[in-house]
Scaffold this motif. Structure first.
Motif, PDB file in Angstrom:
ATOM      1  N   SER A 116       1.310  35.598  43.256  1.00 58.62           N
ATOM      2  CA  SER A 116       2.373  34.448  42.911  1.00 58.62           C
ATOM      3  C   SER A 116       2.373  34.311  41.388  1.00 58.62           C
TER       4      SER A 116
ATOM      5  N   HIS B  35      -3.548  27.355  45.743  1.00 63.39           N
ATOM      6  CA  HIS B  35      -2.635  28.552  44.771  1.00 63.39           C
ATOM      7  C   HIS B  35      -1.429  27.917  44.069  1.00 63.39           C
TER       8      HIS B  35
ATOM      9  N   HIS C  20      -0.885  34.573  39.732  1.00 68.52           N
ATOM     10  CA  HIS C  20      -2.167  33.791  40.095  1.00 68.52           C
ATOM     11  C   HIS C  20      -2.231  34.534  41.438  1.00 68.52           C
TER      12      HIS C  20
ATOM     13  N   HIS D  70     -13.337  37.815  45.362  1.00 66.71           N
ATOM     14  CA  HIS D  70     -12.781  37.108  44.386  1.00 66.71           C
ATOM     15  C   HIS D  70     -13.899  36.747  43.355  1.00 66.71           C
TER      16      HIS D  70
ATOM     17  N   GLN E  65      -0.550  26.983  40.093  1.00 70.36           N
ATOM     18  CA  GLN E  65       0.706  27.565  39.517  1.00 70.36           C
ATOM     19  C   GLN E  65       1.459  26.540  38.957  1.00 70.36           C
TER      20      GLN E  65
ATOM     21  N   GLN F 172       6.330  33.999  45.614  1.00 69.81           N
ATOM     22  CA  GLN F 172       4.949  34.635  45.944  1.00 69.81           C
ATOM     23  C   GLN F 172       5.054  35.607  46.929  1.00 69.81           C
TER      24      GLN F 172
ATOM     25  N   GLY G  33      -4.460  34.078  44.709  1.00 69.18           N
ATOM     26  CA  GLY G  33      -5.305  33.062  45.618  1.00 69.18           C
ATOM     27  C   GLY G  33      -6.347  33.837  46.289  1.00 69.18           C
TER      28      GLY G  33
END
Length: 849
Positions: A188, A158, A170, A229, A162, A202, A172
């Motif tokens: 984050s 992550h 974002h 995800h 970024q 984050q 993760g």
């Protein structure tokens, strides 16, 4: 059997009389066939009715099941839409909070902690475990947990995303927090200072908290709600969340296969628990998240399970009633058929037994000699396919023209028929012949009987071809055994102590040179041929064998009438029943030629021993002469040589300053030649000594010996740089002193001939051969030699290099060759001018263990 009257025909009335049973059997078979057909039809109809009934019931249940599963899919899809909306709102809320936190961090880092506390209090309790700030180098410089150590997260995916992904949120994949140890997924945003990446702010979202929120939608204990995800990795799962962490679903899921799809339904067994479910899923845009809700097939079908069970019970009851009705009808039909069959059974029993018999049976009319009936077994054994090919004919068609003794078959047949008519039955062997011409042996049992006033002949036959061949083979084997005994001069005997009968094979009669027709074998007549000097101890040997019940093996002599002596070997053993001796058997072999050969061999060995003794005395004299010669060389040659070297050295010491030019060169040449001559004498004496010295074999570690020799060689010239490689564990069984001489010569030569090489390398290694021998090699990259002169390597005083290039006497390799040969090995060398040389020698392998 051949016909008695070949020209007569059988009367037509016989055939219907004997075929009546077959006709009755045919009618009974037809009745039974019709009854069986009716029973089969009833059973098939019953099975068809039950199958249709069961198929219709199952079809109705399948249609209802499909409707329920379709409804379950739509329901799970609606639930997924609702849950995706809630998760999307939550992600948007987290994004707003992140932007606020980023703004407050850039404005006042010192007052950042109270702001974070307010943000965490505003979110659902436990949803975000803590917040943190990571600098541009990947170190956590702030966390709401109050921990001060700088945790490094620069290697996390992550953070890398970024760092290069621009100003956007974002989300993760789940990771185990390095601060709390719990499973979280990080939401984050990057911290940008003047457009430059300066770190990350984050929020650590607890996977367990999300799983608890998802569990609210569970409708049964087998349903599951998952946040995933986009690549199929579990973010949170309503059931067994810890087991799902770190697991990625297979690519067969539609949201993984087609990133453009927004929502859908699919059926699959769970990858974690193997439970079949109907899944509805919805993608949460613009975030890389998917909500999937799975309704278990068992929970969907649970309300209808009792109804399905009742339906199956009703269907099974109806099927059982159909089976019972069909069974009752079949029993009634079978009972009718059985009654009809019993009425015909007595009529067909004789014919049935006749036809089913595996024994070939043939019936003939005694008056005409024609075949009027036969079973299928007779057709097979005689080589005919159909009974019609046999009926009406005569046995002439399956008889050989002449029998075993050469008599024509018809004469032999009349003889056996007459005996059968007179005695009622007769048994005999008959040579048969099939239509294809092959002949075979049969044992015939011929009987004569009357049936309804007709005189008939019936015979059965058994194929005895194999047993007859075995009998002939046994006779042939006995003949060959007698021939083998004659060729090997071995005969066999048997003694019955109860009757006193002694049986000898033909070969024993030949060995004892007596006539079987006139010589009566008894113990007295046997001992009359035995040599008088051997009779007493043979009696004792026979008695001892009988008392100890042990086999005996005797060698004794026979005295022939013409005075010749023959040597024989007799072996035998006793057989007992309880304490009673019942039989003795054994063999007798004529070993006269073998005994004569042994005597000749003994005389030859005595002559050889005498020759060896004489040769040993000669070698002793030669060794003494060699030792005297060695002493003479050492004393008579060294004395004048020392004088030459001494006077030359004295001349150099007292008048050296007066000697110039060519005289100085002559003086130095005298001194060098004297020293070289001294070394040559020393090497010659050493080689002579090594050739005579006794081998004292022991366990020798060549690796350690080589290292000690290298230390001695290299210690005298510390300015040289040589790369040595000596393999460990080179163990042999040899004479330690002689092996040291070998290694001193080989390693010393390698050292000497690499003296002009800038980067010298010398190795000592081993290679094992399949026959147990070991090959040891000394290899260098020095001056080498021309292989054209390789045959001179191990000849004394032969050198392949000039004295001004490399010193030496030419005796070293000859010494190595003699030592290795004395150990039972071999030595050889290979080389190339300017590229080095390798010298290898073999020795027997060391003892194992």
């Amino acid at each position: 059997m051949p016909p008695l009257h070949p020209t007569q025909r059988s009367e037509p009335a016989l055939e219907p009389a004997l075929s009546a049973g077959n006709t009755s059997m045919g009618r009974g078979s037809a009745v039974n066939a019709r009854s069986r057909a009716l029973v089969t039809a009833v059973i098939l109809f019953t099975l068809l009715a039950v199958s249709v009934l069961w198929w219709q019931a199952e079809r109705s249940r399948d249609q209802l099941r499909e409707q329920l599963m379709e409804q379950a899919g739509q329901r799970s899809l609606h639930l997924a839409d609702a849950m995706a909306g809630q998760v999307g709102i939550l992600m948007s809320l987290l994004d707003l909070k992140l932007m606020d936190l980023r703004r407050d961090w850039l404005r006042d880092p010192a007052g950042f902690d109270p702001v974070v506390r307010n943000v965490l209090d505003a979110l659902p309790a436990g949803f975000v475990s803590h917040a943190s700030v990571v600098d541009a180098n990947g170190y956590v410089i702030y966390n709401s947990l109050g921990q001060e150590d700088l945790t490094y997260v620069g290697d996390r995916a992550h953070f890398q995303a970024q760092k290069t992904g621009g100003d956007k949120i974002h989300i993760g994949k789940p990771v185990a927090s390095r601060l709390t140890g719990r499973w979280i997924f990080i939401v984050s945003r990057p911290i940008l200072r003047d457009g430059r990446f300066d770190g990350v702010v984050q929020l650590m979202v607890s996977s367990d908290a999300v799983a608890q929120k998802l569990a609210i939608l569970q409708l049964s204990d087998q349903d599951v709600v998952s946040l995933l995800h986009a690549d199929g990795t579990f973010m949170a799962r309503s059931r067994a969340n810890d087991d799902a962490m770190g697991v990625q679903l297979t690519s067969a899921r539609p949201y993984v296969q087609d990133p453009d799809m927004e929502r859908g339904i699919y059926l699959v067994k769970g990858q974690l628990d193997d439970v079949a479910r109907t899944y509805g899923w919805r993608r949460i845009t613009p975030h890389p998240l998917v909500v999937a809700i799975g309704l278990a097939d068992a929970s969907v079908m649970a309300p209808l399970t009792p109804a399905f069970k009742r339906g199956r019970a009703v269907t099974a009851t109806l099927a059982a009633l159909l089976f019972i009705c069909g069974g009752l009808i079949s029993v009634l039909l079978m009972r009718v058929a059985r009654n009809q069959a019993v009425a015909k059974a007595n009529e067909a029993v004789r014919v049935r037994l006749f036809e089913s018999s595996h024994v070939p049976i043939v019936v003939m009319d005694a008056r005409t000699g024609r075949i009027i009936d036969c079973n299928q077994a007779a057709c097979r054994i005689y080589g005919y396919e159909h009974r019609s090919d046999v009926l009406g004919g005569t046995p002439e068609v399956f008889s050989a023209p002449r029998q075993y003794d050469g008599t024509p078959f018809n004469e032999k047949a009349r003889h056996f028929v007459a005996q059968a008519v007179k005695k009622g039955s007769v048994k005999f062997d008959w040579l048969h012949q099939r239509p294809d011409g092959t002949q075979w042996d049969g044992e015939v049992n011929l009987m004569c009987f009357e049936s309804e006033g007709w005189k008939l002949l019936q015979f059965t036959v058994q194929d005895i071809t194999e047993s007859r061949r075995a009998e002939l083979a046994l006779r042939d084997s006995e003949t060959r055994l007698k021939e083998a005994q004659r060729l090997a001069h071995v005969g066999s005997w048997e003694h019955n102590p109860t009757t006193g009968l002694i049986l000898w094979s033909d070969e024993i009669y030949r060995i004892f040179e007596v006539d079987p027709a006139t010589f009566k074998v008894t113990m007295e007549s046997f001992f009359s041929i035995v040599h008088p000097d051997d009779r007493a101890w043979m009696h004792e040997a026979y008695k001892r064998s009988e008392l100890t019940r042990q086999p005996f093996d005797l060698v004794y002599r026979l005295l022939m009438p013409d005075g010749r002596v023959k040597h024989v070997r007799e072996t035998g053993h006793r057989e007992f029943q309880g304490d009673r001796l019942v039989r003795s058997v054994g063999t007798v072999q004529d070993i006269t030629q073998m005994h004569q050969a042994e005597e000749a061999l003994i005389r030859l060995n005595e002559e050889l021993e005498q020759r060896v003794a004489e040769r040993t005395r000669e070698m002793t004299v030669l060794n003494r002469d060699l030792e005297a010669f060695a002493y003479s060389v050492s004393h008579d040659l060294r004395t004048p040589l020392r004088s030459i070297d001494g006077y030359a050295s004295l001349l150099d010491a007292e008048f050296g300053d007066q000697i110039r030019g060519e005289g100085r060169s002559y003086l130095e040449r005298i001194q060098r030649s004297a020293r070289r001559m001294g070394n040559l004498i020393t090497d010659m004496l050493s080689m002579a000594h090594l050739s005579r010295a006794d081998l004292q074999c022991e366990r020798v570690d060549l690796s350690e010996m080589a290292r000690s020799i290298v230390a001695e060689i290299a210690g005298g010239e510390t300015r040289r740089s040589v790369q040595w490689h000596i393999e460990d564990g080179l163990i042999v069984q040899a004479d330690a002193g002689l092996m040291r001489v070998v290694l001193q010569n080989l390693l010393g030569n390698a050292w000497k001939y690499t003296s002009q090489t800038t980067q010298a390398r010398i190795s000592f290694t081993r290679h094992r051969h399949a026959d147990g021998h070991q090959e040891f090699c000394v290899r260098d990259n020095g001056a080498g030699f021309d292989m054209t002169y390789a045959e001179q390597l191990f000849q004394p005083f032969k050198r392949l290099h000039a004295h001004h290039e490399f010193e030496g006497t030419g005796v070293g390799l000859a010494t190595v060759h003699r030592v290795i040969e004395r150990h039972g090995g071999k030595v050889h060398g290979e080389g190339k001018v300017g590229e080095g040389a390798v010298f290898c020698f073999t020795l027997p392998g060391p003892p194992r263990g």
